[in-house]
Design a protein around this motif. Structure first.
Motif, PDB file in Angstrom:
ATOM      1  N   LEU A 163      -6.176   8.222   3.050  1.00 39.12           N
ATOM      2  CA  LEU A 163      -6.737   7.228   3.858  1.00 39.12           C
ATOM      3  C   LEU A 163      -5.816   6.797   5.110  1.00 39.12           C
ATOM      4  O   LEU A 163      -6.176   5.934   5.822  1.00 39.12           O
ATOM      5  N   MET A 164      -4.987   7.780   5.211  1.00 41.33           N
ATOM      6  CA  MET A 164      -3.961   7.439   6.275  1.00 41.33           C
ATOM      7  C   MET A 164      -4.390   8.524   7.431  1.00 41.33           C
ATOM      8  O   MET A 164      -4.720   9.709   7.248  1.00 41.33           O
ATOM      9  N   ALA A 165      -4.072   8.067   8.697  1.00 37.76           N
ATOM     10  CA  ALA A 165      -4.008   8.932  10.000  1.00 37.76           C
ATOM     11  C   ALA A 165      -2.913  10.164   9.683  1.00 37.76           C
ATOM     12  O   ALA A 165      -1.853   9.879   8.840  1.00 37.76           O
ATOM     13  N   ASN A 166      -3.179  11.200  10.427  1.00 35.62           N
ATOM     14  CA  ASN A 166      -2.214  12.340  10.141  1.00 35.62           C
ATOM     15  C   ASN A 166      -0.756  11.964  10.528  1.00 35.62           C
ATOM     16  O   ASN A 166       0.103  12.539   9.636  1.00 35.62           O
ATOM     17  N   ASN A 167      -0.472  11.230  11.643  1.00 40.81           N
ATOM     18  CA  ASN A 167       0.894  11.031  11.903  1.00 40.81           C
ATOM     19  C   ASN A 167       1.497   9.995  10.775  1.00 40.81           C
ATOM     20  O   ASN A 167       2.590  10.024  10.978  1.00 40.81           O
ATOM     21  N   HIS A 168       0.905   9.469  10.283  1.00 39.52           N
ATOM     22  CA  HIS A 168       1.503   8.836   9.124  1.00 39.52           C
ATOM     23  C   HIS A 168       1.351   9.411   7.726  1.00 39.52           C
ATOM     24  O   HIS A 168       2.168   8.674   6.799  1.00 39.52           O
TER      25      HIS A 168
END
Length: 335
Positions: free
Chosen positions: A205-210
């Motif tokens: 559920l997280m964006a790639n940078n996180h």
């Protein structure tokens, strides 16, 4: 004697008198033994819905010393005793459809009626048995709920109802980052059904940078106790099932159940809020240089923002007081 040792003993006996029906007899013996040592009620039922065999727990719960026998009775006599045409009802039932298609069927909270009178609430599971590519029978597994278990189940239902009717997304995870629960609001915000998320790492559920940092956050907290996000609110980026990234606010808390550590996250989608703030900033930028009066009001007509020119042409308050005064208190200077 343990169950493994007992089964080995049976195999040794049959090895001495091995015959053409060895495999079938051993399978039957294993099944009988397993049925008798289980703590739940077990009922073997043929594909037509008639009871073939029961274990002692089922007899105790359903007969209660009445002297009756469960064998050859239709399963609907204990599940739906008020139905008159049980054969027809069985042929049209969801249970039959599931079993015929070799699917396990669960009833989370059902009522079971005893032949000796009375009834009790139970969790029911029907497990089909397939042999030679044909489902010939199934096993119905059940147990009587104690009052404590019923109260616990009712409390769980109430908690689920609360969690699924709040507007904020609530997600729980274990110490490995795997989702344990995912409420309706979370489904709406992220676009996933609960069953698509539960059991998987919450990193999905997280964006790639996180994405890569999440497991490190958990590991560091569990090793050092140093809180990076636990007990705090923070803004970050999330990823919808459709692939787009959106801003969210998350508040993480830690809790313990039976000595195990879990984390709950309350998530709020900031997309609408961020959009409104952006619009306000744009309006502020253009209105500050405008030679026309510009004012923003709340629902009570209190001024929450006004531009410099509005202050120039109105009287009775200074800039720092503008946010606490009603529009009706303002008047245009005569000059």
């Amino acid at each position: 004697v343990g169950s493994d040792e007992m089964i080995d003993f049976f195999e040794d006996i049959f090895a001495i008198f091995r015959g053409p029906d060895y495999t079938k007899e051993l399978h039957s013996l294993r099944k009988n033994y397993i049925m008798d040592v289980m703590g739940e009620g077990l009922i073997e039922v043929n594909i037509n819905g008639y009871i073939v065999r029961v274990n002692h727990v089922a007899e105790s719960l359903l007969l209660k010393g009445s002297g009756l026998k469960l064998q050859n009775h239709h399963i609907f006599e204990i599940l739906h005793p008020k139905i008159k045409d049980k054969k027809k009802a069985w042929a049209n039932s969801t249970l039959y459809e599931k079993i015929r298609n070799n699917q396990v069927f669960d009833i989370e909270y059902g009522r079971v009626w005893g032949l000796g009178g009375g009834h009790f609430n139970s969790m029911l599971t029907a497990v089909p048995f397939k042999e030679n590519n044909f489902v010939s029978e199934f096993t119905l597994i059940f147990r009587d709920f104690t009052k404590k278990e019923q109260q616990l189940y009712n409390d769980t239902l109430q908690l689920d109802a609360i969690l699924n009717n709040v507007t904020d997304a609530i997600i729980t995870i274990d110490t490995k980052g795997c989702a344990k629960s995912f409420n309706k609001a979370a489904e709406k915000i992220f676009g996933y059904a609960a069953e698509e998320v539960i059991g998987n790492n919450i990193k999905m559920l997280m964006a790639n940078n996180h994405y890569a940092k999440h497991d490190d956050y958990l590991k560091r907290y569990l090793q050092t106790g140093k809180k990076h996000i636990v007990g705090q609110k923070r803004e970050t980026l999330a990823k919808h099932k459709n692939g787009y990234v959106f801003p969210m606010e998350i508040s993480v808390a830690e809790y313990q159940v039976a000595g195990e550590t879990f984390f709950s996250g309350i998530v709020r989608d900031l997309t609408g809020e961020k959009s409104r703030l952006k619009q306000i900033k744009m309006l502020t930028y253009f209105s500050d240089s405008s030679r026309q009066g510009f004012v923003m009001l709340d629902e009570h007509l209190n001024i929450i923002y006004c531009n410099p020119y509005f202050l120039e042409v109105t009287s009775c308050f200074q800039d720092d007081k503008a946010k606490r005064i009603k529009l009706s208190d303002c008047y245009v200077q005569k000059n």
